[in-house]
Design a protein around this motif. Structure first.
Motif, short mmCIF file in Angstrom:
data_model
loop_
_atom_site.label_atom_id
_atom_site.label_comp_id
_atom_site.label_asym_id
_atom_site.label_seq_id
_atom_site.Cartn_x
_atom_site.Cartn_y
_atom_site.Cartn_z
N UNK A 153 9.06 65.40 55.72
CA UNK A 153 10.36 65.98 56.08
C UNK A 153 10.16 67.30 56.81
N UNK A 154 10.64 67.37 58.04
CA UNK A 154 10.53 68.60 58.83
C UNK A 154 11.93 69.15 59.12
N UNK A 155 11.99 70.44 59.41
CA UNK A 155 13.26 71.11 59.69
C UNK A 155 12.98 72.41 60.42
N UNK A 156 14.02 73.00 60.98
CA UNK A 156 13.87 74.28 61.68
C UNK A 156 13.75 75.41 60.67
N UNK A 157 12.66 76.16 60.78
CA UNK A 157 12.38 77.28 59.87
C UNK A 157 12.93 78.59 60.43
N UNK A 158 12.82 78.75 61.76
CA UNK A 158 13.34 79.96 62.38
C UNK A 158 13.64 79.71 63.85
N UNK A 328 17.61 75.22 76.16
CA UNK A 328 17.45 76.67 75.97
C UNK A 328 16.50 76.98 74.81
N UNK A 329 16.25 75.95 73.97
CA UNK A 329 15.27 76.06 72.90
C UNK A 329 14.70 74.68 72.62
N UNK A 330 13.41 74.62 72.36
CA UNK A 330 12.73 73.35 72.15
C UNK A 330 12.81 72.89 70.70
N UNK A 331 12.87 73.84 69.78
CA UNK A 331 12.68 73.58 68.35
C UNK A 331 13.53 72.46 67.75
N UNK A 332 14.86 72.42 67.92
CA UNK A 332 15.63 71.38 67.24
C UNK A 332 15.18 69.95 67.57
N UNK A 333 14.88 69.68 68.83
CA UNK A 333 14.42 68.34 69.20
C UNK A 333 12.96 68.12 68.83
N UNK A 334 12.23 69.21 68.59
CA UNK A 334 10.81 69.10 68.22
C UNK A 334 10.62 68.82 66.74
N UNK A 335 11.67 68.98 65.94
CA UNK A 335 11.56 68.75 64.49
C UNK A 335 11.01 67.36 64.20
N UNK A 336 11.58 66.35 64.83
CA UNK A 336 11.14 64.97 64.58
C UNK A 336 9.77 64.71 65.19
N UNK A 337 9.39 65.46 66.21
CA UNK A 337 8.05 65.32 66.80
C UNK A 337 7.00 65.82 65.80
N UNK A 338 7.26 66.96 65.18
CA UNK A 338 6.37 67.50 64.15
C UNK A 338 6.26 66.51 63.00
N UNK A 339 7.38 66.01 62.57
CA UNK A 339 7.42 65.03 61.47
C UNK A 339 6.60 63.80 61.80
N UNK A 340 6.73 63.31 63.02
CA UNK A 340 6.03 62.10 63.45
C UNK A 340 4.52 62.33 63.53
N UNK A 341 4.10 63.45 64.11
CA UNK A 341 2.67 63.74 64.21
C UNK A 341 2.05 63.93 62.83
N UNK A 342 2.80 64.55 61.92
CA UNK A 342 2.30 64.73 60.56
C UNK A 342 2.12 63.38 59.87
#
Length: 367
Positions: A153-158, A328-342
């Motif tokens: 489970x991934x989410x935006x930390x900051x 304007x920011x990558x993070x929200x769409x990158x959450x599932x990318x981090x989750x997938x790579x993990x």
């Protein structure tokens, strides 16, 4: 292209460019018998597709996945699984003005130096759109891990200066806001900060945190295939990631040994457990049975409309304003990318650990 394959046993190879006909991935090493359909994969892709909110690119892509091979009558066959997502909303003309110059923060210059030319339409293979293949493969890995009782489970930390408050943490809140933050108050403050960035034609960076539960102790290797090193490599392979930390991370450098060490105790069932989890679930490169917790830091989106200094291919110093549709920011769409790579890392490490002990091999083949 060398470097497009990831994993040892559960291996993936991504292919395609941002403005080509499509993006895809070939997954090899998936065992036969896993129930799998396009809807399982689509649920992950829908979390990263563009156009979800005012904080993402306005490029309109359905990102509909198609399973081309490796699945028969709803079950994986044990053979390579090929997945494809067609590109349907390219606007290559948006990039014509930057065909002859180098965008600050992008890999344009390095591509020219390495290959002698580059695909300037959205960055080609260096585009964030390449992560579609990773997410599609990660959906399969996550489903396999779920069969083993493991969740990622991934989410935006900051976002910029706005960080979640652990006291307000709510997993239910993650899917309730456009920024995937588990803290309602932080999400509101982050949105206000991003609105300011957008008014200034600027962008923001941020961090994604990921928690993995259910991983048994003993996964990973003690030298070059450390589990935390594998996770770090996976995160740094994501284009915009500039930092990685696990457990206490950088804070560990400011702690003493007594503060940072995890004391051991006996639980109610007579099993050894850790009293704390400063290590983030991995000690000596091997999982210790506690939840794995790490963070990945993403740089601000380099494509911004504000004027920037650069140089063209003729060596002339010029000023550039990036056109096109960009986050304007990558993070929200990158959450599932981090989750997938993990998920890919954990599954591959678990499959690799099946041959660690002779007694376990004999137990398997004696059945």
């Amino acid at each position: 292209m060398y470097g497009s394959t990831f994993g040892n046993i559960f291996r993936i190879t991504t292919w395609g460019e941002s403005h080509g006909r499509g993006i895809g991935v070939v997954v090899d090493g998936c065992p036969a018998g896993l129930s799998l359909c396009e809807e399982d994969i689509q649920a992950f892709l829908d979390r990263r597709k563009p156009g979800q909110s005012r904080f993402t690119t306005k490029r309109k892509e359905a990102d509909q996945v198609e399973i081309l091979s490796g699945v028969f009558e709803g079950k994986t066959t044990g053979h390579p699984i090929s997945l494809m997502v067609a590109n349907t909303d390219q606007r290559s003309h948006d990039y014509s003005e930057i065909a002859n110059c180098y965008r600050p923060g992008h890999a344009d210059l390095n591509y020219d130096r390495k290959y002698g030319f580059r695909d300037y339409r959205g960055g080609g293979r260096s585009s964030g759109r390449e992560t579609i293949g990773r997410v599609a493969a990660g959906a399969i890995a996550a489903k396999l891990l779920k069969e083993l009782g493991i969740t990622v489970s991934a989410y935006t930390y900051s976002i910029g200066p706005v960080q979640i408050n652990r006291a307000n943490f709510s997993k239910e809140e993650i899917s309730n806001n456009a920024l995937y933050m588990p803290d309602t108050q932080a999400a509101q403050a982050a949105q206000e900060y991003l609105d300011k960035c957008m008014r200034e034609t600027n962008s923001s960076g941020g961090m994604v945190e990921c928690e993995i539960t259910g991983v048994p102790a003993g996964i990973g290797e003690p030298a070059f295939e450390k589990l935390d090193a594998a996770l770090a490599k996976a995160m740094f392979s994501i284009g915009a990631v500039k930092g990685f930390e696990i457990g206490e991370g950088m804070e560990a450098a400011r702690l003493t040994g007594l503060e940072n060490n995890d004391a051991y105790r006996m639980d109610t069932e007579g099993q050894i457990m850790k009293k704390t989890n400063h290590s983030g679930g991995i000690t000596g490169g091997i999982s210790d049975g506690a939840p794995i917790l790490f963070r990945a830091a993403f740089k601000p989106t380099p494509s911004i409309a504000a004027p920037q200094e650069t140089v063209n291919r003729q060596g002339e110093e010029i000023e550039i304003r990036i056109k096109g549709r960009h986050d304007p920011i990558i993070v929200p769409r990158a959450v599932v990318v981090v989750e997938s790579m993990a998920a890919l890392v954990i599954l591959d490490a678990m499959l690799g650990s099946m041959t660690t002990r002779l007694d376990k091999i004999k137990e398997f083949f004696d059945k």
